[in-house]
Design a protein around this motif. Structure first.
Motif, PDB file in Angstrom:
ATOM      1  N   HIS A  63      12.161  -7.740   1.447  1.00 18.61           N
ATOM      2  CA  HIS A  63      11.495  -8.311   2.610  1.00 18.61           C
ATOM      3  C   HIS A  63      10.569  -7.225   3.134  1.00 18.61           C
ATOM      4  N   LEU A  64       9.260  -7.473   3.073  1.00 11.46           N
ATOM      5  CA  LEU A  64       8.250  -6.481   3.434  1.00 11.46           C
ATOM      6  C   LEU A  64       7.374  -6.975   4.570  1.00 11.46           C
ATOM      7  N   TYR A  65       6.890  -6.038   5.378  1.00 12.13           N
ATOM      8  CA  TYR A  65       5.932  -6.331   6.428  1.00 12.13           C
ATOM      9  C   TYR A  65       4.782  -5.337   6.287  1.00 12.13           C
ATOM     10  N   SER A  66       3.550  -5.838   6.314  1.00 10.84           N
ATOM     11  CA  SER A  66       2.385  -4.980   6.149  1.00 10.84           C
ATOM     12  C   SER A  66       1.320  -5.293   7.188  1.00 10.84           C
ATOM     13  N   GLU A  67       0.491  -4.284   7.449  1.00  8.10           N
ATOM     14  CA  GLU A  67      -0.655  -4.454   8.341  1.00  8.10           C
ATOM     15  C   GLU A  67      -1.887  -3.843   7.686  1.00  8.10           C
ATOM     16  N   ILE A  68      -2.976  -4.602   7.668  1.00  8.20           N
ATOM     17  CA  ILE A  68      -4.268  -4.031   7.269  1.00  8.20           C
ATOM     18  C   ILE A  68      -4.873  -3.457   8.539  1.00  8.20           C
ATOM     19  N   ARG A  69      -5.200  -2.156   8.479  1.00  5.83           N
ATOM     20  CA  ARG A  69      -5.764  -1.456   9.637  1.00  5.83           C
ATOM     21  C   ARG A  69      -7.127  -0.877   9.273  1.00  5.83           C
ATOM     22  N   HIS A  70      -8.010  -0.880  10.237  1.00  8.53           N
ATOM     23  CA  HIS A  70      -9.291  -0.202  10.054  1.00  8.53           C
ATOM     24  C   HIS A  70      -8.954   1.277   9.860  1.00  8.53           C
ATOM     25  N   ALA A  71      -9.468   1.873   8.799  1.00  5.38           N
ATOM     26  CA  ALA A  71      -9.059   3.231   8.419  1.00  5.38           C
ATOM     27  C   ALA A  71      -9.502   4.309   9.397  1.00  5.38           C
ATOM     28  N   THR A  72     -10.577   4.085  10.151  1.00  6.43           N
ATOM     29  CA  THR A  72     -11.013   5.120  11.087  1.00  6.43           C
ATOM     30  C   THR A  72     -10.694   4.774  12.540  1.00  6.43           C
ATOM     31  N   ASP A  73     -10.742   3.505  12.900  1.00  5.79           N
ATOM     32  CA  ASP A  73     -10.509   3.107  14.293  1.00  5.79           C
ATOM     33  C   ASP A  73      -9.067   2.681  14.563  1.00  5.79           C
ATOM     34  N   GLY A  74      -8.322   2.335  13.531  1.00  4.09           N
ATOM     35  CA  GLY A  74      -6.894   2.045  13.667  1.00  4.09           C
ATOM     36  C   GLY A  74      -6.497   0.647  14.089  1.00  4.09           C
ATOM     37  N   TRP A  75      -7.447  -0.236  14.425  1.00  5.69           N
ATOM     38  CA  TRP A  75      -7.058  -1.580  14.864  1.00  5.69           C
ATOM     39  C   TRP A  75      -6.538  -2.415  13.705  1.00  5.69           C
ATOM     40  N   VAL A  76      -5.704  -3.393  14.040  1.00  6.66           N
ATOM     41  CA  VAL A  76      -5.062  -4.247  13.031  1.00  6.66           C
ATOM     42  C   VAL A  76      -5.941  -5.462  12.757  1.00  6.66           C
ATOM     43  N   ALA A  77      -6.300  -5.648  11.489  1.00  6.05           N
ATOM     44  CA  ALA A  77      -7.112  -6.790  11.078  1.00  6.05           C
ATOM     45  C   ALA A  77      -6.239  -7.971  10.662  1.00  6.05           C
ATOM     46  N   ALA A  78      -5.101  -7.693  10.034  1.00  4.31           N
ATOM     47  CA  ALA A  78      -4.224  -8.769   9.568  1.00  4.31           C
ATOM     48  C   ALA A  78      -2.821  -8.218   9.352  1.00  4.31           C
ATOM     49  N   THR A  79      -1.847  -9.118   9.432  1.00  8.40           N
ATOM     50  CA  THR A  79      -0.462  -8.759   9.132  1.00  8.40           C
ATOM     51  C   THR A  79       0.052  -9.691   8.038  1.00  8.40           C
ATOM     52  N   SER A  80       1.022  -9.229   7.292  1.00 13.09           N
ATOM     53  CA  SER A  80       1.595 -10.031   6.212  1.00 13.09           C
ATOM     54  C   SER A  80       3.091  -9.769   6.122  1.00 13.09           C
ATOM     55  N   GLU A  81       3.849 -10.841   6.121  1.00 13.06           N
ATOM     56  CA  GLU A  81       5.295 -10.760   5.910  1.00 13.06           C
ATOM     57  C   GLU A  81       5.582 -11.415   4.565  1.00 13.06           C
ATOM     58  N   ASN A  82       6.344 -10.716   3.724  1.00 12.31           N
ATOM     59  CA  ASN A  82       6.555 -11.179   2.351  1.00 12.31           C
ATOM     60  C   ASN A  82       8.018 -11.131   1.945  1.00 12.31           C
ATOM     61  N   LEU A  83       8.409 -12.099   1.163  1.00 11.97           N
ATOM     62  CA  LEU A  83       9.697 -12.076   0.490  1.00 11.97           C
ATOM     63  C   LEU A  83       9.390 -12.078  -0.998  1.00 11.97           C
ATOM     64  N   SER A  84       9.806 -11.027  -1.692  1.00 13.45           N
ATOM     65  CA  SER A  84       9.581 -10.899  -3.127  1.00 13.45           C
ATOM     66  C   SER A  84      10.904 -10.922  -3.863  1.00 13.45           C
ATOM     67  N   LEU A  85      10.873 -11.474  -5.064  1.00 17.28           N
ATOM     68  CA  LEU A  85      12.065 -11.595  -5.897  1.00 17.28           C
ATOM     69  C   LEU A  85      11.950 -10.683  -7.106  1.00 17.28           C
ATOM     70  N   HIS A  86      13.048 -10.019  -7.471  1.00 16.63           N
ATOM     71  CA  HIS A  86      13.073  -9.223  -8.695  1.00 16.63           C
ATOM     72  C   HIS A  86      13.360 -10.173  -9.854  1.00 16.63           C
ATOM     73  N   VAL A  87      12.538 -10.099 -10.896  1.00 18.89           N
ATOM     74  CA  VAL A  87      12.601 -11.058 -11.998  1.00 18.89           C
ATOM     75  C   VAL A  87      12.752 -10.329 -13.328  1.00 18.89           C
ATOM     76  N   ASP A  88      13.603 -10.881 -14.195  1.00 19.62           N
ATOM     77  CA  ASP A  88      13.732 -10.398 -15.572  1.00 19.62           C
ATOM     78  C   ASP A  88      12.559 -10.998 -16.351  1.00 19.62           C
ATOM     79  N   PRO A  89      11.658 -10.164 -16.890  1.00 21.71           N
ATOM     80  CA  PRO A  89      10.477 -10.718 -17.557  1.00 21.71           C
ATOM     81  C   PRO A  89      10.807 -11.514 -18.822  1.00 21.71           C
ATOM     82  N   ALA A  90      11.932 -11.243 -19.450  1.00 20.25           N
ATOM     83  CA  ALA A  90      12.299 -11.975 -20.668  1.00 20.25           C
ATOM     84  C   ALA A  90      12.749 -13.400 -20.360  1.00 20.25           C
TER      85      ALA A  90
END
Length: 189
Positions: A101-128
């Protein structure tokens, strides 16, 4: 094993991606970053963080596993334009033997403001088998170290948000509102 890692991996809290540029082809007819490319920026940052955890391309190429997105909730907070440099912060909110379960924010690299947020649920998968499978012990150990570092961070305000229309009156119901008032056609079942 070539991809074996020690549980002494160090994690910044939160993880901060490298600085990324907005590509000209990503700008839409509104003159700002098209919504699809916010996902590309988030995904590139996840790839960087996964590389530190041991879930990078070598891990997948060795047939040890991969991850698939199960659910994503993105909130667009401020538009990005072509010249905006960005960095993505990533926080591990939780994990178990098969899920992240991950949470991310895209931030302006010099000014620091938040452009977008993303909450994700990822599953570990056996590729075979293409089925959800447990993480190996070395990856779980690295995730545990990362979680220990990220557990000290405050709970993100956007975490667990539900999409809806805030209103003082009830939501629109079929057969009511402008269509019904204007004599619109209603289909009866």
């Amino acid at each position: 094993m070539a991809d074996e890692r020690s549980a002494s991996v160090f994690f910044f809290a939160p993880f901060v991606s490298s600085t990324m540029a907005i590509e000209p082809a990503w700008i839409d007819y509104n003159g700002h970053l098209n919504l699809a490319y916010y996902h590309v920026l988030f995904d590139r940052a996840v790839d960087e963080a996964y590389g530190i955890v041991g879930l990078g391309p070598d891990y997948t190429e060795a047939g040890r596993g991969t991850t698939f997105a199960a659910e994503v909730h993105v909130r667009y907070r401020r538009e990005l334009i072509l010249d905006d440099p960005v960095r993505v912060t990533l926080q591990l909110v939780g994990f178990d033997e098969k899920r992240l379960h991950l949470y991310s924010e895209i931030r302006h690299a010099t000014d620091g403001w938040v452009a977008a947020t993303s909450e994700n649920l990822s599953l570990h998968v056996d590729p075979a088998t293409r089925r959800v499978a447990p993480f190996p012990d070395d990856i779980l150990a690295n995730l545990d170290v990362m979680m220990g570092s990220h557990a000290r961070l405050p709970r993100p305000e956007d975490l667990g948000r539900v999409i809806g229309i805030p209103s003082r009156r009830p939501l629109h119901k079929p057969g009511s509102g402008a269509l019904a008032a204007a004599g619109g056609v209603r289909i009866r079942h």
